[in-house]
Design an enzyme around this catalytic site. Structure first.
Site, PDB file in Angstrom:
ATOM      1  N   THR A  21      -3.571  33.927  24.533  1.00  0.00           N
ATOM      2  CA  THR A  21      -2.248  33.497  24.107  1.00  0.00           C
ATOM      3  C   THR A  21      -1.974  31.934  24.246  1.00  0.00           C
ATOM      4  O   THR A  21      -2.896  31.466  24.990  1.00  0.00           O
ATOM      5  CB  THR A  21      -1.101  34.325  24.545  1.00  0.00           C
ATOM      6  OG1 THR A  21      -0.781  33.825  25.762  1.00  0.00           O
ATOM      7  CG2 THR A  21      -0.914  35.712  24.477  1.00  0.00           C
ATOM      8  N   LYS A  69       6.755  37.297  39.365  1.00  0.00           N
ATOM      9  CA  LYS A  69       6.199  38.506  38.770  1.00  0.00           C
ATOM     10  C   LYS A  69       6.091  39.660  39.929  1.00  0.00           C
ATOM     11  O   LYS A  69       6.309  40.705  39.452  1.00  0.00           O
ATOM     12  CB  LYS A  69       4.653  38.206  38.305  1.00  0.00           C
ATOM     13  CG  LYS A  69       4.741  37.262  36.992  1.00  0.00           C
ATOM     14  CD  LYS A  69       5.593  37.856  35.722  1.00  0.00           C
ATOM     15  CE  LYS A  69       5.459  37.164  34.635  1.00  0.00           C
ATOM     16  NZ  LYS A  69       6.388  37.276  33.449  1.00  0.00           N
ATOM     17  N   ASP A 122      18.381  31.932  25.326  1.00  0.00           N
ATOM     18  CA  ASP A 122      17.522  31.254  26.453  1.00  0.00           C
ATOM     19  C   ASP A 122      17.614  32.172  27.652  1.00  0.00           C
ATOM     20  O   ASP A 122      18.854  32.263  28.375  1.00  0.00           O
ATOM     21  CB  ASP A 122      18.134  30.090  26.569  1.00  0.00           C
ATOM     22  CG  ASP A 122      17.343  29.245  28.003  1.00  0.00           C
ATOM     23  OD1 ASP A 122      16.609  29.873  28.683  1.00  0.00           O
ATOM     24  OD2 ASP A 122      17.476  28.044  28.062  1.00  0.00           O
ATOM     25  N   VAL A 123      16.538  32.810  28.120  1.00  0.00           N
ATOM     26  CA  VAL A 123      16.882  33.720  29.172  1.00  0.00           C
ATOM     27  C   VAL A 123      17.445  33.349  30.510  1.00  0.00           C
ATOM     28  O   VAL A 123      17.784  33.975  31.318  1.00  0.00           O
ATOM     29  CB  VAL A 123      15.691  34.826  29.331  1.00  0.00           C
ATOM     30  CG1 VAL A 123      15.259  35.631  27.871  1.00  0.00           C
ATOM     31  CG2 VAL A 123      14.374  33.963  29.934  1.00  0.00           C
ATOM     32  N   ASN A 175      10.368  40.172  28.031  1.00  0.00           N
ATOM     33  CA  ASN A 175       8.788  39.710  27.888  1.00  0.00           C
ATOM     34  C   ASN A 175       8.773  38.208  28.135  1.00  0.00           C
ATOM     35  O   ASN A 175       7.814  37.588  28.691  1.00  0.00           O
ATOM     36  CB  ASN A 175       8.220  39.886  26.471  1.00  0.00           C
ATOM     37  CG  ASN A 175       7.126  39.054  26.113  1.00  0.00           C
ATOM     38  OD1 ASN A 175       5.991  39.153  26.462  1.00  0.00           O
ATOM     39  ND2 ASN A 175       7.315  38.157  25.230  1.00  0.00           N
ATOM     40  N   TYR A 204       4.526  31.653  40.381  1.00  0.00           N
ATOM     41  CA  TYR A 204       4.459  32.703  39.313  1.00  0.00           C
ATOM     42  C   TYR A 204       4.199  34.084  39.921  1.00  0.00           C
ATOM     43  O   TYR A 204       4.848  35.031  39.491  1.00  0.00           O
ATOM     44  CB  TYR A 204       3.351  32.283  38.375  1.00  0.00           C
ATOM     45  CG  TYR A 204       3.045  33.180  37.199  1.00  0.00           C
ATOM     46  CD1 TYR A 204       3.896  33.134  36.000  1.00  0.00           C
ATOM     47  CD2 TYR A 204       1.928  33.933  37.058  1.00  0.00           C
ATOM     48  CE1 TYR A 204       3.908  33.929  35.084  1.00  0.00           C
ATOM     49  CE2 TYR A 204       1.753  34.762  35.809  1.00  0.00           C
ATOM     50  CZ  TYR A 204       2.677  34.707  34.850  1.00  0.00           C
ATOM     51  OH  TYR A 204       2.471  35.544  33.723  1.00  0.00           O
TER      52      TYR A 204
END
Ligand code: NDP
Length: 254
Positions: free
Chosen positions: A193, A162, A65-66, A92, A158
């Site tokens: 995706t 990023k 779990d990052v 990623n 988001y």
């Protein structure tokens, strides 16, 4: 120097069990790399590894779990032990934002987006640096997003995350240059995706993104991100650092 050869280079791909990460893991493996797929759902990690190599040759699934530094450290330890060291890593793993206006968004949900996308990249690279330094050279790649550059209503979380990933990579590229470790970002445009499953269901929005905003008039497949990763990971990209490769069908100039 063989330009695009990754023979036996050990590379961790976070979020490698589906979507862009899976395509990257499969592509790196096809060019000779030992690939470690690190994501939360270990059953899916196993399935992804089996889909890359039926006999589990040069692939390892690790639960990770990052958002949790200890989980990431354990995963990297397992990866390095299995591979006998590490050469590269692609941060990623990520998730889309809340989809809420800033004056309505729940602060905890906002921070979760930051935690997965930005802190997740920080945790991942922090765990990778030691093994890469020990290896004597290495490659770090983060997956950012067009959202780092373009405003997108209801996605302040988001976009912030990023944009932060881009800044992190530029600063880290300078820190690590003398250790022969390059640090770059891949910036995908709209990729088909699970992340965008809800948008795909909304046929009108799906079509209008392609038609009005992407000069190439289509979404990307996850596989179309692979070439950039091979380039940056291999001898071909040895003098390329602190940069972002945009793979967006011309979105940024359209
Ligand atoms: P998907 O939703 O298809 O896959 C996300 C992957 O990340 C899964 O493997 C998931 O595995 C993993 N993941 C999510 N949270 C965590 C976590 N906390 N720890 C470890 N792994 C995690 O997304 P995409 O493939 O579309 O996206 C991949 C990256 O590309 C993301 O960073 C995304 O922001 C970025 N991107 C995507 C675009 C697109 O259009 N699709 C456009 C621009 C950027 P699990 O659930 O098992 O943990």
């Amino acid at each position: 120097m063989k330009l695009f050869d990754l023979n036996n280079k050990a590379i961790v791909v976070t979020g490698g069990n589906r979507g862009i990460g899976f395509a990257l893991a499969k592509g790196l493996h096809a060019f000779g790399a030992k690939v470690i797929i690190a994501a939360r759902d270990q059953q899916r990690n196993h399935q992804a590894c089996a889909a890359i190599s039926a006999h589990a040759e040069r692939v390892l699934p690790v639960a990770c779990d990052v958002t949790c530094p200890r989980s990431v450290a354990t995963a990297f330890e397992q990866a390095a032990n299995w591979a006998g060291g590490l050469y590269g890593c692609i941060a990623n793993a990520g998730g889309r934002g809340t989809g809420c206006a800033l004056d309505e968004v729940d602060g905890m949900a906002w921070r979760t987006t930051l935690s997965t996308n930005l802190e997740g990249t920080m945790n991942t690279f922090q765990a990778a640096i030691g093994p890469l330094k020990a290896h004597g050279e290495g490659r770090l790649i983060a997956v950012s997003s067009l959202a780092a550059l373009h405003g997108n209503a209801q996605f302040t979380d988001y976009s912030s995350a990023k944009a932060g990933v881009e800044g992190l990579c530029r600063a880290l590229a300078i820190e690590l240059a003398s250790h022969k470790i390059t640090v770059n970002c891949i910036m995908p445009g709209w990729v088909d995706t699970d992340l965008n499953a809800d948008i795909k269901q909304d046929k009108r929005q799906f079509e209008s993104i392609k038609r009005l905003r992407v000069p190439m008039k289509r979404w990307a497949s996850a596989e179309e991100m692979v070439g950039a990763a091979i380039y940056l990971m291999s001898g071909a990209g040895s003098y390329h650092t602190g940069d972002t490769l945009r793979i967006d069908g011309g979105y940024h100039i359209g």
